[in-house]
Write a protein that holds these residues in place. Sequence first.
Motif, PDB file in Angstrom:
ATOM      1  N   VAL A 192      -8.080   7.272  14.551  1.00 49.64           N
ATOM      2  CA  VAL A 192      -8.453   6.396  13.439  1.00 49.64           C
ATOM      3  C   VAL A 192      -8.071   4.959  13.749  1.00 49.64           C
ATOM      4  N   ASP A 193      -6.835   4.766  14.216  1.00 47.19           N
ATOM      5  CA  ASP A 193      -6.380   3.412  14.541  1.00 47.19           C
ATOM      6  C   ASP A 193      -7.151   2.836  15.719  1.00 47.19           C
ATOM      7  N   ASP A 194      -7.421   3.673  16.723  1.00 44.46           N
ATOM      8  CA  ASP A 194      -8.170   3.190  17.891  1.00 44.46           C
ATOM      9  C   ASP A 194      -9.574   2.758  17.481  1.00 44.46           C
ATOM     10  N   PHE A 195     -10.227   3.568  16.649  1.00 39.94           N
ATOM     11  CA  PHE A 195     -11.568   3.220  16.204  1.00 39.94           C
ATOM     12  C   PHE A 195     -11.544   1.947  15.363  1.00 39.94           C
ATOM     13  N   ALA A 196     -10.576   1.845  14.464  1.00 41.86           N
ATOM     14  CA  ALA A 196     -10.475   0.659  13.607  1.00 41.86           C
ATOM     15  C   ALA A 196     -10.223  -0.599  14.427  1.00 41.86           C
ATOM     16  N   ASP A 197      -9.385  -0.500  15.452  1.00 41.39           N
ATOM     17  CA  ASP A 197      -9.118  -1.666  16.298  1.00 41.39           C
ATOM     18  C   ASP A 197     -10.377  -2.090  17.055  1.00 41.39           C
ATOM     19  N   TYR A 198     -11.134  -1.114  17.506  1.00 38.36           N
ATOM     20  CA  TYR A 198     -12.369  -1.432  18.228  1.00 38.36           C
ATOM     21  C   TYR A 198     -13.420  -1.985  17.269  1.00 38.36           C
ATOM     22  N   TRP A 199     -13.512  -1.406  16.080  1.00 40.02           N
ATOM     23  CA  TRP A 199     -14.437  -1.876  15.047  1.00 40.02           C
ATOM     24  C   TRP A 199     -14.113  -3.325  14.676  1.00 40.02           C
ATOM     25  N   ALA A 200     -12.810  -3.623  14.595  1.00 37.56           N
ATOM     26  CA  ALA A 200     -12.375  -4.980  14.248  1.00 37.56           C
ATOM     27  C   ALA A 200     -12.781  -5.990  15.311  1.00 37.56           C
ATOM     28  N   LEU A 201     -12.908  -5.549  16.565  1.00 34.16           N
ATOM     29  CA  LEU A 201     -13.378  -6.443  17.623  1.00 34.16           C
ATOM     30  C   LEU A 201     -14.739  -7.018  17.273  1.00 34.16           C
ATOM     31  N   MET A 202     -15.609  -6.193  16.691  1.00 35.98           N
ATOM     32  CA  MET A 202     -16.949  -6.674  16.342  1.00 35.98           C
ATOM     33  C   MET A 202     -16.880  -7.720  15.236  1.00 35.98           C
ATOM     34  N   ALA A 203     -15.994  -7.508  14.258  1.00 36.07           N
ATOM     35  CA  ALA A 203     -15.823  -8.501  13.198  1.00 36.07           C
ATOM     36  C   ALA A 203     -15.271  -9.804  13.759  1.00 36.07           C
ATOM     37  N   PHE A 204     -14.334  -9.707  14.692  1.00 40.02           N
ATOM     38  CA  PHE A 204     -13.776 -10.899  15.330  1.00 40.02           C
ATOM     39  C   PHE A 204     -14.864 -11.662  16.085  1.00 40.02           C
ATOM     40  N   GLY A 205     -15.709 -10.925  16.798  1.00 39.84           N
ATOM     41  CA  GLY A 205     -16.779 -11.569  17.550  1.00 39.84           C
ATOM     42  C   GLY A 205     -17.744 -12.322  16.650  1.00 39.84           C
ATOM     43  N   ILE A 206     -17.936 -11.825  15.438  1.00 37.93           N
ATOM     44  CA  ILE A 206     -18.805 -12.507  14.466  1.00 37.93           C
ATOM     45  C   ILE A 206     -18.075 -13.687  13.845  1.00 37.93           C
ATOM     46  N   ASP A 207     -16.864 -13.456  13.370  1.00 37.19           N
ATOM     47  CA  ASP A 207     -16.101 -14.471  12.643  1.00 37.19           C
ATOM     48  C   ASP A 207     -15.767 -15.672  13.524  1.00 37.19           C
ATOM     49  N   ARG A 208     -15.232 -15.423  14.712  1.00 40.24           N
ATOM     50  CA  ARG A 208     -14.733 -16.500  15.559  1.00 40.24           C
ATOM     51  C   ARG A 208     -15.728 -16.974  16.615  1.00 40.24           C
ATOM     52  N   LEU A 209     -16.711 -16.137  16.918  1.00 37.32           N
ATOM     53  CA  LEU A 209     -17.641 -16.485  17.994  1.00 37.32           C
ATOM     54  C   LEU A 209     -19.096 -16.418  17.531  1.00 37.32           C
ATOM     55  N   GLY A 210     -19.302 -16.549  16.220  1.00 38.20           N
ATOM     56  CA  GLY A 210     -20.622 -16.347  15.645  1.00 38.20           C
ATOM     57  C   GLY A 210     -21.709 -17.229  16.202  1.00 38.20           C
ATOM     58  N   LYS A 211     -21.372 -18.465  16.604  1.00 39.00           N
ATOM     59  CA  LYS A 211     -22.393 -19.361  17.147  1.00 39.00           C
ATOM     60  C   LYS A 211     -22.974 -18.824  18.455  1.00 39.00           C
ATOM     61  N   PHE A 212     -22.195 -17.942  19.115  1.00 38.14           N
ATOM     62  CA  PHE A 212     -22.662 -17.339  20.360  1.00 38.14           C
ATOM     63  C   PHE A 212     -23.210 -15.929  20.116  1.00 38.14           C
ATOM     64  N   THR A 213     -22.497 -15.130  19.292  1.00 32.02           N
ATOM     65  CA  THR A 213     -22.894 -13.739  19.090  1.00 32.02           C
ATOM     66  C   THR A 213     -24.008 -13.584  18.078  1.00 32.02           C
ATOM     67  N   VAL A 214     -24.043 -14.460  17.054  1.00 30.90           N
ATOM     68  CA  VAL A 214     -25.074 -14.382  16.024  1.00 30.90           C
ATOM     69  C   VAL A 214     -26.189 -15.373  16.313  1.00 30.90           C
ATOM     70  N   GLY A 215     -25.818 -16.614  16.635  1.00 33.91           N
ATOM     71  CA  GLY A 215     -26.829 -17.586  17.004  1.00 33.91           C
ATOM     72  C   GLY A 215     -26.605 -18.960  16.402  1.00 33.91           C
ATOM     73  N   LYS A 216     -27.389 -19.897  16.857  1.00 30.54           N
ATOM     74  CA  LYS A 216     -27.317 -21.265  16.390  1.00 30.54           C
ATOM     75  C   LYS A 216     -27.550 -21.312  14.878  1.00 30.54           C
ATOM     76  N   GLY A 217     -26.754 -22.125  14.203  1.00 37.07           N
ATOM     77  CA  GLY A 217     -26.866 -22.238  12.756  1.00 37.07           C
ATOM     78  C   GLY A 217     -25.927 -21.330  12.004  1.00 37.07           C
ATOM     79  N   PHE A 218     -25.151 -20.517  12.720  1.00 36.93           N
ATOM     80  CA  PHE A 218     -24.166 -19.646  12.079  1.00 36.93           C
ATOM     81  C   PHE A 218     -23.162 -20.480  11.295  1.00 36.93           C
ATOM     82  N   ASP A 219     -22.869 -20.076  10.041  1.00 35.92           N
ATOM     83  CA  ASP A 219     -21.976 -20.817   9.153  1.00 35.92           C
ATOM     84  C   ASP A 219     -20.750 -19.969   8.829  1.00 35.92           C
ATOM     85  N   ASN A 220     -19.683 -20.195   9.569  1.00 41.41           N
ATOM     86  CA  ASN A 220     -18.467 -19.398   9.411  1.00 41.41           C
ATOM     87  C   ASN A 220     -17.899 -19.463   7.993  1.00 41.41           C
ATOM     88  N   SER A 221     -18.150 -20.538   7.275  1.00 42.52           N
ATOM     89  CA  SER A 221     -17.594 -20.670   5.917  1.00 42.52           C
ATOM     90  C   SER A 221     -18.180 -19.643   4.956  1.00 42.52           C
TER      91      SER A 221
END
Length: 468
Positions: A303-332
Amino acid sequence: MKHVHSFTDDALGDLDALGVAQRIASGEVNAAEVLDAALARLDVVEPAINALVVDDRERARSRAAGTFDGVFAGVPSAIKNNTAFAGIATRNGSAATPDVKATENEEFSDQFVGTGLNVIGASTTPAYGLTATTEFVDREPTRNPWDTDFSSGASSGGAAALVAAGVLPLAHGNDGGGSIRIPAAACGLVGLKPTRGRTAPSKMAKDLPIDLVSNGVITRSVRDSAAFLADVERLSPAKNLPPVGHVEGPGDKRLRIALVNVPITGHLLDPATDSALNDTVELLESLGHSVTTVPLPVDRSFVDDFADYWALMAFGIDRLGKFTVGKGFDNSQIDPFTRGLSNRFLRRFYRLPFAIRGLNRGTKAFIGLTRDFDVVLSPTLAHVTPEIGVLSPSGDFDEVFDKLTRYVSFTPANNVSGTPAVSLPLGQTPDGLPIGIHFSADMGAERTLLELSYELEAARPFARIQDA
């Protein structure tokens, strides 16, 4: 009980997708008439269920005047709004994603429409598909047609609501932790997660160390799920997997079935789910299958391993959204749940290599179980779908995360291992809410699951919302 559906005596009737396609092929109705029926139904129920985020009816009408190829030629459907479909902005359920229309389909979208489906628009999904209810911080939630006070599940919650309410015979879903099977269970539908690699991968997840996501459909009948898989295979056979072929009925083989009836969290099933599971065991044994209770082959650390890996995807969106989601991403505009999951990764980032190793160990253990038995049986979820608000993305993150972990106890193992699994609507609560029962098998063994699903559907016909 706030019960909503749109089934009526029109061009769609109460037919499944194959039934509608056969009606079109016979000349009894045409694709335009079927589309008009779907749109009329949408207009009836959409104010109550909020399941379509992009209404693309005018382009669908243009397509309906043309010709279609494939097993579902001319049947209306919807694409999930986390999958690129030319002319629709892939918003991923979040205002943080720019409102820019996709210029081309991703690979699975071509497979989807290659079966002949006519896309009427994009179905709702929670922000980036990271949770198990289709609720938002800036708009109305998607509601369950069986009772609009309850969640439709997620992340393919809009797809499931549209199919359950009778608007569409089937709709696209994808599954990274249960996101086809969870809403299918919540809305009384068939939800098959294919083997990893059976259908084209999700654009967002395919380059991660472990690709959790499989694309597929949510349906009202086993034969629609089987026909979709067969037609995709006809168009683009999967590499390194045995062919499924067109499964058209039950198999003769009596199966060795492993029963897992204790959630990985150690919490008890709710009484209604436990009762539905036991009833299914009795049904399977009455049909000549053998059922043996076994412990889950992975422990609480999974459960913890899956949650930690799942959280990686949220981090990639939250902190790296301009690259992972695309131009115009609005972190706010990131919602509190996604940000909370991202912050969890920041607190525990050092664990990522250990989490990946733990998930790989879990995969070996789970696949070992699927090779000792023909099928693994469990509930789809640890309890009945919750009321709207219980898993709200605006709630306290730690509380919501704990509730989510307890709820989604059985489905993630198949995403990590890549094995196929299906949720079937074999149970109901005393109040009439659907309960999904879950079956999984070894890599590439969709045929086994479909044959068993046909047998169970015939032995215990699935409850219909229009009869409730």
